[in-house]
Design a protein around this motif. Structure first.
Motif, PDB file in Angstrom:
ATOM      1  N   MET A 108      14.455  25.619   0.053  1.00 49.09           N
ATOM      2  CA  MET A 108      13.061  26.439  -0.745  1.00 49.09           C
ATOM      3  C   MET A 108      13.166  24.490  -2.299  1.00 49.09           C
ATOM      4  SD  MET A 108      12.796  29.930  -1.303  1.00 49.09           S
ATOM      5  CE  MET A 108      11.170  30.185  -2.132  1.00 49.09           C
ATOM      6  N   GLY A 109      12.348  23.855  -1.697  1.00 51.14           N
ATOM      7  CA  GLY A 109      12.796  22.941  -2.952  1.00 51.14           C
ATOM      8  C   GLY A 109      11.632  22.977  -3.776  1.00 51.14           C
ATOM      9  N   GLY A 110      10.216  23.481  -3.461  1.00 51.16           N
ATOM     10  CA  GLY A 110       9.144  23.073  -4.375  1.00 51.16           C
ATOM     11  C   GLY A 110       8.851  24.854  -4.565  1.00 51.16           C
ATOM     12  N   THR A 111       8.857  26.012  -3.814  1.00 50.23           N
ATOM     13  CA  THR A 111       8.157  27.116  -3.814  1.00 50.23           C
ATOM     14  C   THR A 111       9.252  28.241  -4.672  1.00 50.23           C
ATOM     15  OG1 THR A 111       8.927  27.286  -1.371  1.00 50.23           O
ATOM     16  CG2 THR A 111       7.014  26.573  -2.028  1.00 50.23           C
ATOM     17  N   PHE A 112       9.616  27.583  -6.064  1.00 50.41           N
ATOM     18  CA  PHE A 112      10.663  28.342  -6.840  1.00 50.41           C
ATOM     19  C   PHE A 112      10.787  28.422  -8.160  1.00 50.41           C
ATOM     20  CE2 PHE A 112      13.407  25.341  -5.748  1.00 50.41           C
ATOM     21  CZ  PHE A 112      14.137  25.295  -6.739  1.00 50.41           C
ATOM     22  N   ASN A 113      10.649  28.413  -9.210  1.00 51.69           N
ATOM     23  CA  ASN A 113      10.277  28.524 -10.841  1.00 51.69           C
ATOM     24  C   ASN A 113      12.119  28.017 -10.886  1.00 51.69           C
ATOM     25  OD1 ASN A 113      10.630  29.066 -13.534  1.00 51.69           O
ATOM     26  ND2 ASN A 113       9.088  30.687 -12.925  1.00 51.69           N
ATOM     27  N   ARG A 114      11.430  27.492 -11.098  1.00 50.47           N
ATOM     28  CA  ARG A 114      13.067  26.311 -11.278  1.00 50.47           C
ATOM     29  C   ARG A 114      13.505  27.250 -13.519  1.00 50.47           C
ATOM     30  NH1 ARG A 114      11.721  22.631  -7.962  1.00 50.47           N
ATOM     31  NH2 ARG A 114      13.410  21.539  -7.076  1.00 50.47           N
ATOM     32  N   ASN A 115      12.226  27.016 -13.669  1.00 48.07           N
ATOM     33  CA  ASN A 115      12.273  27.301 -15.341  1.00 48.07           C
ATOM     34  C   ASN A 115      13.992  28.605 -15.155  1.00 48.07           C
ATOM     35  OD1 ASN A 115      11.523  25.268 -16.456  1.00 48.07           O
ATOM     36  ND2 ASN A 115       9.011  26.324 -16.843  1.00 48.07           N
ATOM     37  N   SER A 116      13.536  29.926 -14.025  1.00 46.77           N
ATOM     38  CA  SER A 116      14.185  30.630 -14.197  1.00 46.77           C
ATOM     39  C   SER A 116      15.604  30.735 -14.010  1.00 46.77           C
ATOM     40  CB  SER A 116      13.190  31.876 -13.163  1.00 46.77           C
ATOM     41  OG  SER A 116      12.948  31.369 -11.779  1.00 46.77           O
ATOM     42  N   PHE A 117      15.337  29.902 -13.446  1.00 50.65           N
ATOM     43  CA  PHE A 117      16.889  29.547 -11.972  1.00 50.65           C
ATOM     44  C   PHE A 117      17.668  28.697 -13.168  1.00 50.65           C
ATOM     45  CE2 PHE A 117      15.359  30.960  -8.186  1.00 50.65           C
ATOM     46  CZ  PHE A 117      16.233  31.122  -8.173  1.00 50.65           C
ATOM     47  N   GLU A 118      17.462  27.906 -13.806  1.00 46.20           N
ATOM     48  CA  GLU A 118      17.966  26.928 -15.313  1.00 46.20           C
ATOM     49  C   GLU A 118      18.753  27.956 -16.073  1.00 46.20           C
ATOM     50  OE1 GLU A 118      15.220  23.731 -16.021  1.00 46.20           O
ATOM     51  OE2 GLU A 118      15.576  23.022 -14.483  1.00 46.20           O
TER      52      GLU A 118
ATOM     53  N   SER B  92       5.414  15.824  -3.385  1.00 50.45           N
ATOM     54  CA  SER B  92       6.548  15.986  -4.316  1.00 50.45           C
ATOM     55  C   SER B  92       6.274  15.408  -5.459  1.00 50.45           C
ATOM     56  CB  SER B  92       7.341  16.019  -3.624  1.00 50.45           C
ATOM     57  OG  SER B  92       8.392  14.801  -3.509  1.00 50.45           O
ATOM     58  N   SER B  93       5.025  14.498  -5.908  1.00 50.72           N
ATOM     59  CA  SER B  93       5.484  13.400  -6.959  1.00 50.72           C
ATOM     60  C   SER B  93       5.237  14.533  -8.329  1.00 50.72           C
ATOM     61  CB  SER B  93       4.670  12.732  -7.780  1.00 50.72           C
ATOM     62  OG  SER B  93       2.886  13.220  -6.890  1.00 50.72           O
ATOM     63  N   LYS B  94       4.365  15.558  -8.338  1.00 48.39           N
ATOM     64  CA  LYS B  94       4.409  16.375  -9.180  1.00 48.39           C
ATOM     65  C   LYS B  94       5.199  17.254  -9.210  1.00 48.39           C
ATOM     66  CE  LYS B  94      -0.920  17.375  -8.487  1.00 48.39           C
ATOM     67  NZ  LYS B  94      -1.669  18.790  -8.315  1.00 48.39           N
ATOM     68  N   LEU B  95       7.033  16.996  -9.233  1.00 47.91           N
ATOM     69  CA  LEU B  95       7.854  18.028  -9.154  1.00 47.91           C
ATOM     70  C   LEU B  95       9.173  16.870  -9.708  1.00 47.91           C
ATOM     71  CD1 LEU B  95       8.301  19.533  -5.793  1.00 47.91           C
ATOM     72  CD2 LEU B  95       7.531  20.624  -7.772  1.00 47.91           C
ATOM     73  N   GLY B  96       9.308  15.215 -10.024  1.00 50.08           N
ATOM     74  CA  GLY B  96       9.555  15.192 -10.646  1.00 50.08           C
ATOM     75  C   GLY B  96      10.867  14.184  -9.465  1.00 50.08           C
ATOM     76  N   TYR B  97      11.176  15.008  -7.928  1.00 53.98           N
ATOM     77  CA  TYR B  97      11.609  14.401  -8.059  1.00 53.98           C
ATOM     78  C   TYR B  97      11.385  14.219  -6.271  1.00 53.98           C
ATOM     79  CZ  TYR B  97      12.597  18.299  -4.954  1.00 53.98           C
ATOM     80  OH  TYR B  97      13.375  19.181  -4.668  1.00 53.98           O
ATOM     81  N   ASP B  98      11.579  13.170  -5.640  1.00 52.84           N
ATOM     82  CA  ASP B  98      11.516  13.009  -4.042  1.00 52.84           C
ATOM     83  C   ASP B  98      12.553  13.671  -3.336  1.00 52.84           C
ATOM     84  OD1 ASP B  98      10.841  11.696  -1.792  1.00 52.84           O
ATOM     85  OD2 ASP B  98      11.512  10.018  -1.902  1.00 52.84           O
ATOM     86  N   MET B  99      11.104  14.700  -3.051  1.00 52.92           N
ATOM     87  CA  MET B  99      11.818  15.983  -2.417  1.00 52.92           C
ATOM     88  C   MET B  99      12.178  15.976  -0.519  1.00 52.92           C
ATOM     89  SD  MET B  99      10.069  19.209  -0.549  1.00 52.92           S
ATOM     90  CE  MET B  99       9.876  19.986  -2.871  1.00 52.92           C
ATOM     91  N   GLN B 100      11.653  14.422  -0.615  1.00 46.33           N
ATOM     92  CA  GLN B 100      11.937  13.764   1.156  1.00 46.33           C
ATOM     93  C   GLN B 100      13.515  13.439   1.594  1.00 46.33           C
ATOM     94  OE1 GLN B 100       7.513  11.927   2.398  1.00 46.33           O
ATOM     95  NE2 GLN B 100       7.438  13.778   3.658  1.00 46.33           N
TER      96      GLN B 100
END
Length: 287
Positions: free
Chosen positions: A117-127, A232-240
């Motif tokens: 899972m690269g984009g389908t999770f809440n990063r804030n909660s894991f951070e 993935s540009s909205k995620l702020g990193y190159d997921m590919q």
């Protein structure tokens, strides 16, 4: 070697698991996982970059710290998460994904289910759960647990919806000497099976951005990425870039099992590229 079974067979059978059994992960497996991710040798990529992986036990998606860990989509009954941490740079991401995929395959051998899972999770909660060092971020996570065998029909239907099993054919991914000549299996020599393992590997949204070019002497395999524009540009990193690390892992592990000796280098060849989305990543050269 960390693997006890045929890694090629494990790569062939491994599928994303989104629906887990309510059974807790056995203590012996938890201990082995923690030992694995605490061993620095398991976290170093082919060029020396080192990421970090954290184990997070959950009950109803709530951690021991009481933090609700958010995932979007069809993840049911995860018993724990493995969260990856790396720097947000090209080769850090490639190398981290290489090590994370190796862990995913090792877990598959233990019959523990995973789902990149690269984009389908809440990063804030894991951070909130993990103490990030300076320059670190969370590129990906995987829920883990034992697959829910009674829900295999659900998982199969979901795989159909997300087109997880629609892998591109060789002539769309692999090339012979130049990007103008598609590579056919019969001309791949020793690399036929390692290249096929790349084709079967997981990738974000099943985009399969890897492009491999085999040199005329069949000794060097160049790895390129063909970016999906704006992905993935909205995620702020190159997921590919994670997909490229996965591809390198699949390829190298297959080579090791087949006793094809070689190693990685970053030595960009002077080749005419097919489009502006395509860029060089690394090369595998036989010894």
């Amino acid at each position: 070697m960390i693997f006890e079974k045929s890694i090629i067979e494990t790569m062939k059978k491994r599928q994303s698991v989104r629906n887990f059994d309510i059974k807790n992960i056995e203590d012996s497996h938890v201990e082995r996982i923690k030992d694995y991710i605490s061993n620095e040798d398991n976290l170093v990529g082919p060029f020396g970059s080192k990421g970090r992986i954290e184990f997070i036990q959950v009950t109803n998606n709530v951690s021991d710290k009481g933090i609700k860990l958010g995932t979007y989509g069809f993840i049911k009954n995860p018993q724990a998460y493995l969260a990856g941490l790396a720097e947000n740079s090209k080769y850090s991401l490639v190398e981290f994904a290489y090590t994370f995929q190796k862990l995913v395959l090792w877990l598959t051998e233990l019959e523990i289910g995973t789902c990149w899972m690269g984009g389908t999770f809440n990063r804030n909660s894991f951070e909130q759960e993990i103490q990030l060092a300076e320059g670190e971020f969370i590129p990906c996570i995987t829920p883990i647990g034992y697959p829910n065998q009674k829900q295999r029909v659900f998982d199969k239907a979901l795989r159909y919806v997300v087109k997880a099993d629609n892998k591109k054919p060789w002539d769309k991914l692999f090339y012979d000497s130049t990007f103008e000549v598609p590579l056919i299996k019969e001309n791949a020599g020793l690399f036929e099976l390692p290249i096929e393992m790349v084709r079967l590997g997981p990738s974000a949204s099943n985009k399969q951005p890897w492009r491999l070019l085999l040199t005329q002497d069949k000794r060097v395999c160049h790895f390129y990425i063909e970016h999906t524009p704006n992905y993935s540009s909205k995620l702020g990193y190159d997921m590919q870039l994670l997909d490229m690390g996965i591809a390198m892992c699949q390829f190298e592990l297959a080579c090791k099992e087949l006793d094809i000796k070689g190693g990685w280098s970053v030595d960009k060849p002077d080749l005419l590229l097919p489009n502006e989305q395509t860029g060089y990543i690394a090369s595998w050269e036989t010894l």
